[in-house]
Write a protein that holds these residues in place. Structure first.
Motif, PDB file in Angstrom:
ATOM      1  N   GLY A 140      -1.653   2.865   1.335  1.00  0.00           N
ATOM      2  CA  GLY A 140      -2.504   3.434   0.307  1.00  0.00           C
ATOM      3  C   GLY A 140      -1.720   4.039  -0.842  1.00  0.00           C
ATOM      4  N   CYS A 141      -0.518   4.524  -0.552  1.00  0.00           N
ATOM      5  CA  CYS A 141       0.328   5.063  -1.625  1.00  0.00           C
ATOM      6  C   CYS A 141       0.631   3.971  -2.653  1.00  0.00           C
ATOM      7  CB  CYS A 141       1.624   5.631  -1.047  1.00  0.00           C
ATOM      8  SG  CYS A 141       1.390   7.094  -0.017  1.00  0.00           S
ATOM      9  N   PHE A 142       0.953   2.775  -2.189  1.00  0.00           N
ATOM     10  CA  PHE A 142       1.209   1.669  -3.117  1.00  0.00           C
ATOM     11  C   PHE A 142      -0.068   1.253  -3.839  1.00  0.00           C
ATOM     12  CE2 PHE A 142       4.897   1.197  -0.304  1.00  0.00           C
ATOM     13  CZ  PHE A 142       5.909   1.054  -1.238  1.00  0.00           C
ATOM     14  N   VAL A 143      -1.202   1.319  -3.140  1.00  0.00           N
ATOM     15  CA  VAL A 143      -2.482   1.007  -3.780  1.00  0.00           C
ATOM     16  C   VAL A 143      -2.739   1.977  -4.932  1.00  0.00           C
ATOM     17  CG1 VAL A 143      -4.981   0.940  -3.440  1.00  0.00           C
ATOM     18  CG2 VAL A 143      -3.469  -0.053  -1.719  1.00  0.00           C
ATOM     19  N   VAL A 144      -2.425   3.262  -4.717  1.00  0.00           N
ATOM     20  CA  VAL A 144      -2.610   4.277  -5.758  1.00  0.00           C
ATOM     21  C   VAL A 144      -1.606   4.084  -6.886  1.00  0.00           C
ATOM     22  CG1 VAL A 144      -2.401   6.754  -6.247  1.00  0.00           C
ATOM     23  CG2 VAL A 144      -3.666   5.977  -4.233  1.00  0.00           C
ATOM     24  N   TRP A 145      -0.343   3.883  -6.536  1.00  0.00           N
ATOM     25  CA  TRP A 145       0.696   3.713  -7.558  1.00  0.00           C
ATOM     26  C   TRP A 145       0.449   2.488  -8.422  1.00  0.00           C
ATOM     27  CZ3 TRP A 145       4.794   4.466  -3.203  1.00  0.00           C
ATOM     28  CH2 TRP A 145       4.939   5.840  -2.942  1.00  0.00           C
ATOM     29  N   ARG A 146      -0.011   1.421  -7.818  1.00  0.00           N
ATOM     30  CA  ARG A 146      -0.226   0.169  -8.542  1.00  0.00           C
ATOM     31  C   ARG A 146      -1.649   0.036  -9.105  1.00  0.00           C
ATOM     32  NH1 ARG A 146       2.824  -4.769  -7.206  1.00  0.00           N
ATOM     33  NH2 ARG A 146       4.873  -4.162  -6.386  1.00  0.00           N
ATOM     34  N   ARG A 147      -2.491   1.033  -8.847  1.00  0.00           N
ATOM     35  CA  ARG A 147      -3.888   1.000  -9.292  1.00  0.00           C
ATOM     36  C   ARG A 147      -4.602  -0.256  -8.780  1.00  0.00           C
ATOM     37  NH1 ARG A 147      -3.124   3.175 -15.556  1.00  0.00           N
ATOM     38  NH2 ARG A 147      -2.092   5.128 -14.975  1.00  0.00           N
ATOM     39  N   MET A 148      -4.510  -0.438  -7.456  1.00  0.00           N
ATOM     40  CA  MET A 148      -5.042  -1.629  -6.802  1.00  0.00           C
ATOM     41  C   MET A 148      -6.312  -1.343  -6.009  1.00  0.00           C
ATOM     42  SD  MET A 148      -1.541  -3.349  -5.299  1.00  0.00           S
ATOM     43  CE  MET A 148      -2.470  -4.498  -4.271  1.00  0.00           C
ATOM     44  N   ALA A 149      -7.023  -0.263  -6.353  1.00  0.00           N
ATOM     45  CA  ALA A 149      -8.192   0.105  -5.562  1.00  0.00           C
ATOM     46  C   ALA A 149      -9.214  -1.027  -5.497  1.00  0.00           C
ATOM     47  CB  ALA A 149      -8.833   1.363  -6.148  1.00  0.00           C
ATOM     48  N   TYR A 150      -9.456  -1.667  -6.620  1.00  0.00           N
ATOM     49  CA  TYR A 150     -10.440  -2.749  -6.649  1.00  0.00           C
ATOM     50  C   TYR A 150      -9.941  -3.952  -5.846  1.00  0.00           C
ATOM     51  CZ  TYR A 150     -14.840  -4.155  -8.848  1.00  0.00           C
ATOM     52  OH  TYR A 150     -16.151  -4.468  -9.084  1.00  0.00           O
ATOM     53  N   PHE A 151      -8.636  -4.143  -5.827  1.00  0.00           N
ATOM     54  CA  PHE A 151      -8.045  -5.211  -5.017  1.00  0.00           C
ATOM     55  C   PHE A 151      -8.345  -4.951  -3.536  1.00  0.00           C
ATOM     56  CE2 PHE A 151      -4.858  -7.470  -2.661  1.00  0.00           C
ATOM     57  CZ  PHE A 151      -4.601  -8.611  -3.405  1.00  0.00           C
ATOM     58  N   GLY A 152      -8.207  -3.686  -3.124  1.00  0.00           N
ATOM     59  CA  GLY A 152      -8.529  -3.331  -1.742  1.00  0.00           C
ATOM     60  C   GLY A 152      -9.986  -3.587  -1.426  1.00  0.00           C
TER      61      GLY A 152
END
Length: 268
Positions: A27-39
């Motif tokens: 989730g840290c990488f999801v936050v850093w990369r702004r990948m929430a919608y990807f998740g």
């Protein structure tokens, strides 16, 4: 030892800890990369995986894993080819969920508890489920530890990564596949709708309290574990749904971290 796993609450707690260990650092990488919608897109595809697994009498975990990896790879390959990323993810997220729900409705002779898949059914985790969840969680953790420096460099600066001989696109694909594994692991615990919350909220809660990427990952794991344990206790005492209760506790911890972070900044 077998008596220990006969208690459904013990199994549920161990499953929640496994998901916390896998989802929080990712989730840290999801936050850093702004990948929430990807998740979200990857998680929503899980319902289609459930439908395919039930239709062909396969393991639900394997069906979900196959479809989520396919979705993650497809989105990674299509990004930047004529569509804005948020548009592409919006189409894929909602289309995959809708197609999955339609596919489930066509299954005859198969009883499907959609609520369990949508919102999780952690209290019904079996010993076999627990083994699969922990195997997936430890695989994700091992992959993140192995690729940590490369993933972090590619996240901070793709140009710096290329200069150091790394391929940012390859690291993005590794991250996407890891995300797909987490979705397959977390499906039984929090369900399709809430998986993204368990990726993002612990990492977001850790951010105001951390000074390094590594400390953020560790704090996120602790937040996720506390959320899992606290949510299960809340579900037991208040007779609330377990998956949403876990996410609710995680949100409360997020708000507490914001207040704590603001207090420390004010003290400085």
């Amino acid at each position: 030892m077998s008596m220990l796993f006969d208690d459904f609450l013990i199994r549920a707690t161990l499953a929640g800890i496994a998901v916390a260990v896998a989802a929080a650092p990712l989730g840290c990488f999801v936050v850093w990369r702004r990948m929430a919608y990807f998740g979200d897109a990857t998680a929503h595809a899980a319902i289609l995986g459930v439908a395919l697994a039930l239709a062909f009498n396969l393991s639900v975990f394997l069906g979900v894993l196959f479809v989520t990896i396919l979705m993650a790879t497809l989105v990674s390959r299509l990004s930047g080819r004529g569509f804005a990323m948020d548009t592409l993810l919006g189409v894929m997220a909602h289309a995959s969920l809708a197609i999955g729900l339609v596919a489930v409705s066509f299954l005859s002779g198969v009883r499907v508890d959609l609520m369990a898949f949508l919102f999780g059914d952690i209290l019904a985790v079996s010993v076999t489920d627990l083994v699969v969840i922990w195997a997936g969680a430890l695989s994700v953790l091992a992959l993140l530890v192995w690729r940590w420096d490369a993933l972090l460099t590619a996240t901070m600066s793709p140009e710096l990564a290329r200069a150091g001989g790394l391929d940012p696109d390859r690291e993005q694909l590794v991250l996407s596949i890891t995300l797909a594994i987490v979705v397959a692991v977390a499906l039984k615990v929090v369900g399709v709708i809430l998986i993204t919350a368990m990726l993002i909220i612990p990492a977001a809660a850790a951010r105001p309290l951390a000074r390094t990427p590594e400390s953020m990952a560790v704090i996120a794991i602790l937040v996720a574990i506390i959320a899992a344990f606290g949510g299960l206790q809340m579900s037991l005492w208040a007779d609330t749904p377990a998956g949403p209760s876990i996410v609710t506790v995680a949100f409360c911890l997020f708000m507490l971290s914001l207040i704590t972070g603001a207090f420390y900044r004010g003290m400085r």
